[in-house]
Design a protein around this motif. Structure first.
Motif, mmCIF file in Angstrom:
data_model
loop_
_atom_site.group_PDB
_atom_site.id
_atom_site.type_symbol
_atom_site.label_atom_id
_atom_site.label_comp_id
_atom_site.label_asym_id
_atom_site.label_seq_id
_atom_site.Cartn_x
_atom_site.Cartn_y
_atom_site.Cartn_z
ATOM 1 N N ALA A 238 -27.416 15.857 -29.150
ATOM 2 C CA ALA A 238 -27.907 17.034 -29.860
ATOM 3 C C ALA A 238 -26.763 17.952 -30.271
ATOM 4 N N LEU A 239 -25.814 18.167 -29.375
ATOM 5 C CA LEU A 239 -24.688 19.043 -29.688
ATOM 6 C C LEU A 239 -23.759 18.407 -30.718
ATOM 7 N N SER A 240 -23.878 17.093 -30.908
ATOM 8 C CA SER A 240 -23.047 16.383 -31.886
ATOM 9 C C SER A 240 -23.703 16.303 -33.260
ATOM 10 N N GLY A 241 -24.877 16.897 -33.402
ATOM 11 C CA GLY A 241 -25.539 16.927 -34.702
ATOM 12 C C GLY A 241 -26.578 15.855 -34.902
ATOM 13 N N CYS A 242 -26.809 15.020 -33.891
ATOM 14 C CA CYS A 242 -27.839 13.974 -33.987
ATOM 15 C C CYS A 242 -29.065 14.478 -33.220
ATOM 16 N N PHE A 243 -29.998 15.098 -33.939
ATOM 17 C CA PHE A 243 -31.058 15.867 -33.310
ATOM 18 C C PHE A 243 -32.310 15.064 -33.004
ATOM 19 N N ASN A 244 -32.572 14.021 -33.769
ATOM 20 C CA ASN A 244 -33.848 13.324 -33.703
ATOM 21 C C ASN A 244 -33.693 12.072 -32.841
ATOM 22 N N PHE A 245 -33.955 12.208 -31.548
ATOM 23 C CA PHE A 245 -33.668 11.115 -30.624
ATOM 24 C C PHE A 245 -34.654 11.143 -29.460
ATOM 25 N N TYR B 253 -44.861 22.921 -32.531
ATOM 26 C CA TYR B 253 -43.602 23.569 -32.150
ATOM 27 C C TYR B 253 -42.422 22.632 -32.391
ATOM 28 N N LEU B 254 -42.559 21.359 -31.989
ATOM 29 C CA LEU B 254 -41.484 20.389 -32.208
ATOM 30 C C LEU B 254 -41.227 20.175 -33.698
ATOM 31 N N TYR B 255 -42.299 20.178 -34.482
ATOM 32 C CA TYR B 255 -42.146 20.045 -35.935
ATOM 33 C C TYR B 255 -41.322 21.205 -36.479
ATOM 34 N N GLN B 256 -41.616 22.408 -36.003
ATOM 35 C CA GLN B 256 -40.861 23.591 -36.421
ATOM 36 C C GLN B 256 -39.394 23.467 -36.020
ATOM 37 N N LEU B 257 -39.134 22.939 -34.813
ATOM 38 C CA LEU B 257 -37.756 22.796 -34.341
ATOM 39 C C LEU B 257 -36.976 21.794 -35.190
ATOM 40 N N LEU B 258 -37.613 20.697 -35.569
ATOM 41 C CA LEU B 258 -36.925 19.710 -36.400
ATOM 42 C C LEU B 258 -36.675 20.260 -37.803
ATOM 43 N N ARG B 259 -37.568 21.101 -38.284
ATOM 44 C CA ARG B 259 -37.321 21.750 -39.572
ATOM 45 C C ARG B 259 -36.099 22.674 -39.467
ATOM 46 N N ALA B 260 -35.996 23.415 -38.363
ATOM 47 C CA ALA B 260 -34.836 24.274 -38.152
ATOM 48 C C ALA B 260 -33.560 23.451 -37.993
ATOM 49 N N ALA C 125 -30.967 24.593 -40.568
ATOM 50 C CA ALA C 125 -29.952 25.475 -39.976
ATOM 51 C C ALA C 125 -29.069 24.771 -38.956
ATOM 52 N N TYR C 126 -29.230 23.448 -38.789
ATOM 53 C CA TYR C 126 -28.412 22.653 -37.869
ATOM 54 C C TYR C 126 -28.534 23.156 -36.432
ATOM 55 N N GLU C 127 -29.731 23.600 -36.050
ATOM 56 C CA GLU C 127 -29.980 24.044 -34.688
ATOM 57 C C GLU C 127 -30.583 22.887 -33.888
ATOM 58 N N PRO C 128 -29.946 22.461 -32.809
ATOM 59 C CA PRO C 128 -30.493 21.342 -32.036
ATOM 60 C C PRO C 128 -31.806 21.713 -31.364
ATOM 61 N N PRO C 129 -32.852 20.914 -31.516
ATOM 62 C CA PRO C 129 -34.122 21.201 -30.841
ATOM 63 C C PRO C 129 -33.972 21.228 -29.323
ATOM 64 N N LEU C 130 -33.293 20.237 -28.777
ATOM 65 C CA LEU C 130 -32.977 20.214 -27.351
ATOM 66 C C LEU C 130 -31.514 20.606 -27.192
ATOM 67 N N ARG C 131 -31.252 21.497 -26.250
ATOM 68 C CA ARG C 131 -29.871 21.953 -26.079
ATOM 69 C C ARG C 131 -29.642 22.440 -24.652
ATOM 70 N N PRO C 132 -28.388 22.396 -24.192
ATOM 71 C CA PRO C 132 -28.081 22.952 -22.870
ATOM 72 C C PRO C 132 -28.395 24.444 -22.838
ATOM 73 N N THR C 133 -28.603 24.964 -21.650
ATOM 74 C CA THR C 133 -28.978 26.371 -21.528
ATOM 75 C C THR C 133 -27.883 27.305 -22.032
ATOM 76 N N GLY D 292 -35.870 24.208 -27.917
ATOM 77 C CA GLY D 292 -35.936 25.327 -28.839
ATOM 78 C C GLY D 292 -35.630 26.631 -28.129
ATOM 79 N N PRO D 293 -35.834 27.754 -28.792
ATOM 80 C CA PRO D 293 -35.502 29.049 -28.194
ATOM 81 C C PRO D 293 -36.545 29.571 -27.221
ATOM 82 N N ALA D 294 -37.713 28.936 -27.159
ATOM 83 C CA ALA D 294 -38.837 29.520 -26.425
ATOM 84 C C ALA D 294 -39.181 28.820 -25.122
#
Length: 231
Positions: free
Chosen positions: A100-107, A174-181, A185-193, A213-215
């Protein structure tokens, strides 16, 4: 013909048996061992273009086991043939956050493990509870004893499994919204805290917690016999 609705590029990180093999590298001979990741990426691109050409008004869906930076433009991916164990459950989580941090978000990962023994009821439930937060949520197995990992393989666990999968469906918007982001905006849906709370020194410590995501702060139980965990 009817064409195809989806493409699964699998086993496309093929073995190079001849270390001296060359290919036509854009007009100049190149060692195949150096361009192997590029060839997997081109498979993804070619598949995506073929689907777009066949059905230009439909969103193409593709998945690939291999590739390189840039594959996120075309395909979803997963961590390959993982082994059924508690250690793999934890390692896959960290692998995914790195992706995710490397830009490969959909996994995602093969829930329950792909190879080895079938998962125990407890491990299957914990893997499902982790997998529902990933864009790719799939049970996929080749168990050594010939059994097939499935949500209903342990009747006494079905109520927990059902509740977990129902929660997944509740998360889909919610996941659909995260993948759109992620796309916009290149924001990883899953990310370290630390991605969202870098000012908190605790987020930089080794942990199995992660943000969906942020929530949503996710703190799965990752150890056999565990019933609670420190967050």
């Amino acid at each position: 013909g009817h064409g195809i609705a989806a493409t699964w590029n699998d086993n496309n990180e093929y073995t190079i048996e001849d270390e001296d093999a060359v290919c036509c590298g854009f007009g100049q001979a190149a060692a195949i061992k150096l361009v192997r990741p590029l060839m997997a990426l081109l498979m993804c691109q070619a598949s995506w273009r073929a689907q777009r050409e066949h059905a230009p008004d439909d969103r193409p869906w593709l998945i690939s086991r291999s590739g390189m930076p840039g594959m996120q433009r075309y395909v979803q991916t997963w961590s390959g043939d993982n082994y059924t164990s508690w250690e793999t459950l934890r390692f896959n989580l960290q692998m995914g956050l790195g992706l995710a941090l490397s830009g490969c978000f959909n996994f995602g990962h093969d829930v329950g493990g792909f190879a080895g023994p079938p998962p125990s009821p407890e491990l299957l439930v914990r893997w499902l509870q982790n997998g529902i937060f990933h864009p790719r949520f799939t049970i996929h197995s080749w168990n050594a004893d010939g059994s097939v990992t499935s949500p209903w393989m342990y009747p006494h666990a079905i109520p927990t499994v059902l509740a977990t999968i129902q929660f997944r469906y509740a998360l889909v918007p919610y996941l659909y919204q995260l993948l759109r982001a992620a796309r916009d905006a290149y924001e990883p849906p899953l990310r370290p805290t630390f991605y969202d709370f870098e000012e908190d020194p605790h987020t930089w410590l080794p942990t199995d917690d992660f943000m969906c995501g942020p929530a949503l702060l996710v703190a799965n139980v990752m150890e056999e016999g565990g019933r609670r965990r420190h967050v």
